[in-house]
Design an enzyme around this catalytic site. Structure first.
Site, mmCIF file in Angstrom:
data_model
loop_
_atom_site.group_PDB
_atom_site.id
_atom_site.type_symbol
_atom_site.label_atom_id
_atom_site.label_comp_id
_atom_site.label_asym_id
_atom_site.label_seq_id
_atom_site.Cartn_x
_atom_site.Cartn_y
_atom_site.Cartn_z
ATOM 1 N N GLY A 150 49.184 32.599 45.924
ATOM 2 C CA GLY A 150 48.186 31.569 46.179
ATOM 3 C C GLY A 150 47.859 30.807 44.910
ATOM 4 N N ILE A 152 45.964 31.510 42.311
ATOM 5 C CA ILE A 152 46.069 32.270 41.071
ATOM 6 C C ILE A 152 47.501 32.750 40.850
ATOM 7 C CG2 ILE A 152 45.321 34.368 39.882
ATOM 8 C CD1 ILE A 152 42.595 33.996 41.238
ATOM 9 N N SER A 171 54.454 38.013 50.068
ATOM 10 C CA SER A 171 53.260 38.293 50.856
ATOM 11 C C SER A 171 53.680 38.160 52.310
ATOM 12 C CB SER A 171 52.094 37.351 50.530
ATOM 13 O OG SER A 171 52.373 36.029 50.938
ATOM 14 N N THR A 231 44.231 42.393 39.157
ATOM 15 C CA THR A 231 43.020 41.626 38.862
ATOM 16 C C THR A 231 42.428 41.051 40.135
ATOM 17 O OG1 THR A 231 44.341 39.630 38.434
ATOM 18 C CG2 THR A 231 43.800 41.019 36.536
ATOM 19 N N ARG A 233 41.624 42.883 43.923
ATOM 20 C CA ARG A 233 40.636 43.798 44.480
ATOM 21 C C ARG A 233 41.195 45.210 44.424
ATOM 22 N NH1 ARG A 233 37.896 40.165 43.667
ATOM 23 N NH2 ARG A 233 36.383 39.090 44.998
ATOM 24 N N GLU A 262 31.857 49.777 40.996
ATOM 25 C CA GLU A 262 31.569 49.066 39.750
ATOM 26 C C GLU A 262 30.069 49.050 39.506
ATOM 27 O OE1 GLU A 262 33.361 45.197 39.727
ATOM 28 O OE2 GLU A 262 35.375 45.965 40.114
ATOM 29 N N HIS A 281 35.976 44.170 34.964
ATOM 30 C CA HIS A 281 35.962 43.046 35.916
ATOM 31 C C HIS A 281 35.624 41.731 35.213
ATOM 32 C CE1 HIS A 281 35.493 42.200 40.489
ATOM 33 N NE2 HIS A 281 36.145 41.230 39.868
#
Length: 314
Positions: A150, A152, A171, A231, A233, A262, A281
Site C-alpha cells: 500500500g 507505506i 498480499s 512496523t 501491527r 504497549e 512504537h
C-alpha cells in the site's frame, strides 16, 4: 468553554504544537491502569483526543462517559474505537491527517540497524570493547520481501530498489499489474516470499484476515540468515511463535516497533533478546506528523463547535 482531554501524550508535547485556546485542554502523559481510573479522569470532559490506538474506546467505556460529545483520533482509521457504539450514543468521531513518510523512514532505520548490527557495535564502542566484532549483511543484490504494497509498502519498495535490492511483494489481493506499477515483482505466494527473502517487512492493515498471518509454520519457512521487520501491527505476527524462532536462531533477527501490549511490559523477552532491535512504537512519532495531528485536532474541535464537523468517522 468545553473541557478537552488529550490522552497518551507520552512526550508532553501536544499542548505546545497547536492553539487550544478555544477549549480548556489538559494533557495526560501516563497511561491509565484500568478502565475505572480512565473513567474517573475523563468523566467531566466533553472532548477527548486520542493518539492512534493507544487507548481503546470500547462500547463499555463510551457508556460510562455520558458527557463525551466529541472524540478525535490521530489519523483517519482507528480500530480501537467502537464507531457503532459512539454513533449510537451521539458521540461525534473525527480524525486527522497522517503522513506515511515517518513509518517508511523508521522501517529502513530498523532494517539497516539489524543488518549492520548498529546497536551491538555502538554499545561495544561505548564500553571500550573490541574494535569491530560483527560482519554486516549487504543489502545490494539481496531480496526484500514486502507483505503489503500500500502507501507505506510502496515507498519502502522504492528505497529497497535504490539500495539495489530485488523487491518482491505479496498480499491477498495484490495483482501483478499493481506490483509492476511500483517496480517490484509479485511473489507467487506468501510462502514463496517468506522462503525467498533476506528481509521480510510487514505493511498490512490488521484485520480478521491478517491477524496471526505469520505463525510458527510461516516463520519456519524463512532462512536462518533472514530478518523480519514489523512496523505495522503486532498481532499480524504470532508473538509467541516469533519469540521461539528468535530464541532458537531460526531467523537471524527481528526489528519491531509494534507490540500487542504497549508500553511493552518491563519483563518481556523482546527487551532482552540479543537478536531483536525494538523501538517503542515510533513509526509515526515525528515533528511533522505530530504537528499535523494536533493542529488538525484543533481544527476538528473548531468545526464541531461551529456545528459543521469535518473529517468525520462517525
Amino acid at each position: 468553554m468545553l473541557r478537552c482531554a488529550v490522552l497518551d501524550d507520552y512526550q508532553g508535547v501536544a499542548l505546545g504544537l497547536a492553539d487550544w485556546s478555544r477549549v480548556r485542554a489538559t494533557s495526560f502523559r501516563e497511561r491509565f491502569a484500568d478502565q475505572d481510573s480512565l473513567v474517573a479522569a475523563l468523566l467531566d470532559y466533553e472532548i477527548v483526543v486520542v493518539m492512534r490506538e493507544r487507548t481503546p474506546f470500547t462500547a463499555s467505556l463510551l457508556a460510562r462517559l455520558p458527557n463525551l460529545r466529541l472524540l478525535i483520533t490521530s489519523g483517519m482509521r482507528n480500530a480501537a474505537i467502537d464507531l457503532d457504539a459512539a454513533r449510537s450514543r451521539g458521540v461525534t468521531v473525527c480524525g486527522t491527517g497522517s503522513g506515511s513518510t515517518p513509518p517508511v523512514e523508521l522501517t529502513w532505520a530498523l532494517i539497516l540497524g539489524l543488518t549492520r548490527h548498529l546497536l551491538p557495535e555502538a554499545n561495544t564502542l561505548r564500553s571500550g570493547g573490541p574494535w569491530q566484532s560483527t560482519l554486516g549483511t549487504d543489502l545490494y543484490g539481496r531480496t526484500l520481501g514486502l507483505l503489503g504494497l500500500g502507501k507505506i509498502g510502496s515507498r519502502v519498495a522504492g528505497v529497497g530498489r535504490a539500495f539495489g535490492m530485488d523487491v518482491v511483494a505479496w498480499s491477498e489481493n495484490l495483482t501483478r499489474e499493481r506490483a509492476a506499477g511500483v517496480g517490484v515483482r509479485l511473489a507467487p505466494s506468501k510462502d514463496a516470499l517468506l522462503a525467498g527473502s533476506d528481509v521480510v517487512s510487514v505493511h498490512l492493515v490488521l484485520s480478521d484476515r491478517t491477524r496471526g498471518l505469520i505463525g510458527e509454520r510461516e516463520l519456519s519457512l524463512m532462512r536462518p540468515s533472514s530478518y523480519l521487520v514489523n512496523t505495522s501491527r503486532a498481532a499480524i505476527v504470532d508473538q509467541e511463535a516469533l519469540v521461539a524462532a528468535l530464541k532458537a536462531d531460526r531467523i537471524a533477527g527481528a526489528g519491531l516497533d509494534v507490540f500487542e501490549v504497549e508500553p511493552l511490559p518491563a519483563d518481556h523477552e523482546f527487551r532482552t533478546l540479543s537478536n531483536v532491535l525494538a523501538t517503542p512504537h515510533l513509526g509515526y512519532v515525528s515533528e511533522l506528523n505530530y504537528g499535523t495531528y494536533f493542529r488538525e485536532a484543533v481544527a476538528d474541535i473548531d468545526a464541531f463547535l461551529a456545528g459543521t464537523p469535518i473529517r468525520r468517522l462517525a
